[in-house]
Design an enzyme around this catalytic site. Sequence first.
Site, PDB file in Angstrom:
ATOM      1  N   HIS A  88       0.863  -1.168   0.000  1.00 20.36           N
ATOM      2  CA  HIS A  88       0.000   0.000   0.000  1.00 20.36           C
ATOM      3  C   HIS A  88       0.907   1.228   0.000  1.00 20.36           C
ATOM      4  O   HIS A  88       1.898   1.283   0.738  1.00 20.36           O
ATOM      5  CB  HIS A  88      -0.943  -0.005   1.195  1.00 20.36           C
ATOM      6  CG  HIS A  88      -2.100  -0.938   1.018  1.00 20.36           C
ATOM      7  ND1 HIS A  88      -2.804  -1.494   2.070  1.00 20.36           N
ATOM      8  CD2 HIS A  88      -2.688  -1.430  -0.117  1.00 20.36           C
ATOM      9  CE1 HIS A  88      -3.771  -2.273   1.604  1.00 20.36           C
ATOM     10  NE2 HIS A  88      -3.714  -2.253   0.282  1.00 20.36           N
ATOM     11  N   ASP A  90       1.213   4.198   1.087  1.00 26.02           N
ATOM     12  CA  ASP A  90       1.686   4.986   2.229  1.00 26.02           C
ATOM     13  C   ASP A  90       2.809   4.300   2.988  1.00 26.02           C
ATOM     14  O   ASP A  90       3.359   4.871   3.930  1.00 26.02           O
ATOM     15  CB  ASP A  90       0.530   5.329   3.180  1.00 26.02           C
ATOM     16  CG  ASP A  90      -0.253   4.112   3.658  1.00 26.02           C
ATOM     17  OD1 ASP A  90      -0.535   3.227   2.834  1.00 26.02           O
ATOM     18  OD2 ASP A  90      -0.600   4.055   4.857  1.00 26.02           O
ATOM     19  N   HIS A  91       3.174   3.086   2.549  1.00 30.81           N
ATOM     20  CA  HIS A  91       4.264   2.377   3.206  1.00 30.81           C
ATOM     21  C   HIS A  91       5.495   2.203   2.310  1.00 30.81           C
ATOM     22  O   HIS A  91       6.527   1.749   2.816  1.00 30.81           O
ATOM     23  CB  HIS A  91       3.778   1.007   3.697  1.00 30.81           C
ATOM     24  CG  HIS A  91       2.751   1.126   4.777  1.00 30.81           C
ATOM     25  ND1 HIS A  91       3.039   1.010   6.113  1.00 30.81           N
ATOM     26  CD2 HIS A  91       1.416   1.400   4.714  1.00 30.81           C
ATOM     27  CE1 HIS A  91       1.939   1.191   6.835  1.00 30.81           C
ATOM     28  NE2 HIS A  91       0.945   1.428   5.997  1.00 30.81           N
ATOM     29  N   HIS A 166      -3.806  -8.422   6.963  1.00 29.56           N
ATOM     30  CA  HIS A 166      -4.218  -7.204   6.265  1.00 29.56           C
ATOM     31  C   HIS A 166      -4.897  -7.596   4.957  1.00 29.56           C
ATOM     32  O   HIS A 166      -4.976  -8.778   4.606  1.00 29.56           O
ATOM     33  CB  HIS A 166      -2.997  -6.316   6.022  1.00 29.56           C
ATOM     34  CG  HIS A 166      -3.331  -4.899   5.686  1.00 29.56           C
ATOM     35  ND1 HIS A 166      -4.330  -4.191   6.306  1.00 29.56           N
ATOM     36  CD2 HIS A 166      -2.793  -4.042   4.765  1.00 29.56           C
ATOM     37  CE1 HIS A 166      -4.385  -2.973   5.805  1.00 29.56           C
ATOM     38  NE2 HIS A 166      -3.472  -2.855   4.865  1.00 29.56           N
ATOM     39  N   ASP A 236       0.157  -2.441   9.370  1.00 26.24           N
ATOM     40  CA  ASP A 236      -1.287  -2.566   9.156  1.00 26.24           C
ATOM     41  C   ASP A 236      -1.780  -3.998   9.381  1.00 26.24           C
ATOM     42  O   ASP A 236      -1.334  -4.937   8.719  1.00 26.24           O
ATOM     43  CB  ASP A 236      -1.631  -2.135   7.730  1.00 26.24           C
ATOM     44  CG  ASP A 236      -1.269  -0.687   7.478  1.00 26.24           C
ATOM     45  OD1 ASP A 236      -0.492  -0.119   8.268  1.00 26.24           O
ATOM     46  OD2 ASP A 236      -1.749  -0.111   6.491  1.00 26.24           O
ATOM     47  N   HIS A 294      -0.207   5.228  13.035  1.00 26.43           N
ATOM     48  CA  HIS A 294      -0.989   5.008  11.833  1.00 26.43           C
ATOM     49  C   HIS A 294      -2.431   5.481  12.035  1.00 26.43           C
ATOM     50  O   HIS A 294      -3.404   4.844  11.634  1.00 26.43           O
ATOM     51  CB  HIS A 294      -0.972   3.531  11.428  1.00 26.43           C
ATOM     52  CG  HIS A 294      -1.376   3.270  10.010  1.00 26.43           C
ATOM     53  ND1 HIS A 294      -2.688   2.979   9.651  1.00 26.43           N
ATOM     54  CD2 HIS A 294      -0.679   3.268   8.863  1.00 26.43           C
ATOM     55  CE1 HIS A 294      -2.758   2.794   8.346  1.00 26.43           C
ATOM     56  NE2 HIS A 294      -1.546   2.970   7.834  1.00 26.43           N
TER      57      HIS A 294
END
Length: 332
Positions: A88, A90-91, A166, A236, A294
């Site tokens: 994802h 944002d990572h 996740h 996550d 997060h």
Amino acid sequence: MSMTENLVTAGMPISDTESPRPSSLTFTLTILGAGSATPTLGRHPTAHLLTHNTEYYLIDCGEGTQYRLLEQKIRPGRLHHIFISHLHGDHYFGLAPLLSSLNLAGRTEDLHLYGPNGLDEILTTIFRYSDTRLGYPLHFHPVDPVTPTVLADLPELTISSVPLEHRIACSGYLFREKARKPKLLRDKLPADVPVEYLKQLKEGHDIIDGQGQVIYAVEDYTTPGPPPRSYAFCSDTRYSERLIEQVRQVDLLYHEATFLEDNAQRAYEVFHSTARQAATIALKAEAGNLIIGHFSSRYKQFQPFLNEARQIFPHTSLATEGLHVEIKDWQY
């Protein structure tokens, strides 16, 4: 394609056979980014920097991570190991720019990258279309998102994967120090003890003469080294009690807390956790300390996260950006 020969030794855990550098016993965590996927002013996506003695370990690399490193006066060129939890954006959206900047700076040292299958293809495609030719070897180590695996066996650390729950393949990372060497009681030792004997005692070996008699016993001339310390990064994930045994008695646990408990159903639906759930994992795992982060962009204040978590696990802190945490052994 310019990068194919570099991006690529896959699969096996690495073993660093070089002599360990002098140890100052530093073990600290720096929070570079603590936000979630939706951009928010003043909050940046996930990135942690773990410092162990003289080595840096970057864990996740959200957009703009290289700027966060510069703000913290951390030289990116000292990185040798980067860990990405999942794909994802944002990572990991800050990874390709960071790798490119290292190249522009003239890096020639090896760099080890750990992450999910497909990350190597993404980088290969980016670098092919931008005609980027890395001047340093980039070794990709795919991480099994199902089975906990030792990824790196270094002189002072063991680094393992922690499978998470996740929406896509996602792994956390567990950093454990190896047993630290005994400390010499120099005032108890004669002044003429050979240097070689001192070295053997520090390695935990008795000094034995030619007749098999112990001349200097480790237990008499040393004190045990400090207990090994540990840090677990759980990015996550839904609330999952499978984590508990994997991170049991870790000194510092980072666990995502995207929502507050009144949004527990929403957290479950989108494969995230609440502050209360993160604290419950820390409590059941007998962790020393917990850091939560997060946070969803829907929240403007973070004190409610801290209040909620501390009701379950008092030793909780917020992952505020720029925070430096010294990881200490915890007496259970």
